[in-house]
Design a protein around this motif. Structure first.
Motif, PDB file in Angstrom:
ATOM      1  N   UNK A 105      73.264   4.671 -49.254  1.00 35.23           N
ATOM      2  CA  UNK A 105      73.584   5.643 -50.297  1.00 35.23           C
ATOM      3  C   UNK A 105      73.820   7.026 -49.709  1.00 35.23           C
ATOM      4  N   UNK A 106      72.990   7.401 -48.751  1.00 32.92           N
ATOM      5  CA  UNK A 106      73.171   8.667 -48.039  1.00 32.92           C
ATOM      6  C   UNK A 106      74.534   8.705 -47.351  1.00 32.92           C
ATOM      7  N   UNK A 107      74.851   7.629 -46.638  1.00 35.79           N
ATOM      8  CA  UNK A 107      76.126   7.591 -45.920  1.00 35.79           C
ATOM      9  C   UNK A 107      77.308   7.675 -46.887  1.00 35.79           C
ATOM     10  N   UNK A 108      77.196   7.033 -48.037  1.00 33.49           N
ATOM     11  CA  UNK A 108      78.285   7.088 -49.018  1.00 33.49           C
ATOM     12  C   UNK A 108      78.498   8.520 -49.504  1.00 33.49           C
ATOM     13  N   UNK A 109      77.412   9.228 -49.765  1.00 43.34           N
ATOM     14  CA  UNK A 109      77.545  10.613 -50.217  1.00 43.34           C
ATOM     15  C   UNK A 109      78.146  11.505 -49.133  1.00 43.34           C
ATOM     16  N   UNK A 110      77.700  11.324 -47.906  1.00 44.42           N
ATOM     17  CA  UNK A 110      78.245  12.125 -46.803  1.00 44.42           C
ATOM     18  C   UNK A 110      79.707  11.770 -46.565  1.00 44.42           C
ATOM     19  N   UNK A 111      80.052  10.510 -46.720  1.00 48.28           N
ATOM     20  CA  UNK A 111      81.443  10.090 -46.536  1.00 48.28           C
ATOM     21  C   UNK A 111      82.364  10.786 -47.539  1.00 48.28           C
ATOM     22  N   UNK A 112      81.915  10.925 -48.774  1.00 46.09           N
ATOM     23  CA  UNK A 112      82.723  11.623 -49.781  1.00 46.09           C
ATOM     24  C   UNK A 112      82.908  13.093 -49.414  1.00 46.09           C
ATOM     25  N   UNK A 113      81.847  13.730 -48.939  1.00 48.22           N
ATOM     26  CA  UNK A 113      81.952  15.129 -48.500  1.00 48.22           C
ATOM     27  C   UNK A 113      82.881  15.245 -47.297  1.00 48.22           C
ATOM     28  N   UNK A 114      82.787  14.303 -46.375  1.00 46.36           N
ATOM     29  CA  UNK A 114      83.643  14.324 -45.183  1.00 46.36           C
ATOM     30  C   UNK A 114      85.118  14.201 -45.570  1.00 46.36           C
ATOM     31  N   UNK A 115      85.398  13.354 -46.543  1.00 47.41           N
ATOM     32  CA  UNK A 115      86.787  13.212 -47.007  1.00 47.41           C
ATOM     33  C   UNK A 115      87.282  14.508 -47.631  1.00 47.41           C
ATOM     34  N   UNK A 116      86.440  15.148 -48.451  1.00 47.45           N
ATOM     35  CA  UNK A 116      86.844  16.421 -49.073  1.00 47.45           C
ATOM     36  C   UNK A 116      87.139  17.476 -48.008  1.00 47.45           C
ATOM     37  N   UNK A 117      86.341  17.476 -46.946  1.00 50.15           N
ATOM     38  CA  UNK A 117      86.522  18.457 -45.870  1.00 50.15           C
ATOM     39  C   UNK A 117      87.594  18.036 -44.868  1.00 50.15           C
ATOM     40  N   UNK A 118      88.002  16.769 -44.939  1.00 50.29           N
ATOM     41  CA  UNK A 118      88.888  16.182 -43.931  1.00 50.29           C
ATOM     42  C   UNK A 118      88.289  16.381 -42.539  1.00 50.29           C
ATOM     43  N   UNK A 119      86.986  16.091 -42.456  1.00 50.02           N
ATOM     44  CA  UNK A 119      86.231  16.268 -41.215  1.00 50.02           C
ATOM     45  C   UNK A 119      85.182  15.166 -41.166  1.00 50.02           C
ATOM     46  N   UNK A 120      85.280  14.298 -40.201  1.00 48.84           N
ATOM     47  CA  UNK A 120      84.496  13.070 -40.222  1.00 48.84           C
ATOM     48  C   UNK A 120      83.467  13.026 -39.098  1.00 48.84           C
ATOM     49  N   UNK A 121      82.266  12.532 -39.427  1.00 47.51           N
ATOM     50  CA  UNK A 121      81.185  12.519 -38.439  1.00 47.51           C
ATOM     51  C   UNK A 121      81.292  11.344 -37.476  1.00 47.51           C
ATOM     52  N   UNK A 122      80.621  11.490 -36.359  1.00 47.12           N
ATOM     53  CA  UNK A 122      80.316  10.350 -35.502  1.00 47.12           C
ATOM     54  C   UNK A 122      78.954   9.902 -35.997  1.00 47.12           C
ATOM     55  N   UNK A 123      78.840   8.654 -36.384  1.00 46.05           N
ATOM     56  CA  UNK A 123      77.536   8.208 -36.862  1.00 46.05           C
ATOM     57  C   UNK A 123      77.332   6.736 -36.643  1.00 46.05           C
ATOM     58  N   UNK A 124      76.061   6.355 -36.706  1.00 45.21           N
ATOM     59  CA  UNK A 124      75.718   4.943 -36.618  1.00 45.21           C
ATOM     60  C   UNK A 124      74.554   4.682 -37.559  1.00 45.21           C
ATOM     61  N   UNK A 125      74.464   3.439 -37.998  1.00 43.58           N
ATOM     62  CA  UNK A 125      73.419   3.038 -38.933  1.00 43.58           C
ATOM     63  C   UNK A 125      72.799   1.736 -38.457  1.00 43.58           C
TER      64      UNK A 125
END
Length: 103
Positions: free
Chosen positions: A43-63
């Motif tokens: 759920x956290x990753x989904x929320x951050x993914x939406x913010x990343x799309x809005x910013x057009x800036x994507x994290x390096x991440x692993x789960x």
């Protein structure tokens, strides 16, 4: 986009506790988030993914199960920029939202 200067980098520890600055690769911000279970982590990753799309800036991440490791840097700028700080703030808001639902 310009990389952050020394003063802005120094303020990160005050404004984004828990995030670690690393000078390698021109500068990165990293943090590991730990949740109660996989559903909270996802759920956290989904929320951050939406913010990343809005910013057009994507994290390096692993789960892995209940852990999410996030590293932020702006590759095309060659280091840390305000976009990274903005995405870290979005991750903090997502963390607060997940924690509020878990109560």
């Amino acid at each position: 986009m310009r990389t952050l200067g020394p003063d802005a980098i120094a303020s990160i520890s005050r404004t984004l506790p828990g995030w670690q600055f690393d000078a390698r690769r021109g500068g990165t911000l990293s943090r590991e988030f730990v949740f109660d279970d996989f559903v909270q982590a996802f759920g956290f990753m989904a929320q951050v993914a939406l913010a990343a799309e809005r910013l057009n800036h994507h994290p390096e991440w692993s789960n892995v199960y209940n852990r999410v490791a996030v590293t932020l840097t702006t590759h095309d700028a060659g280091g840390l920029t305000e976009l990274d700080v903005e995405l870290a703030r979005a991750a903090e808001r997502a963390l607060a939202a997940v924690a509020a639902v878990a109560r």
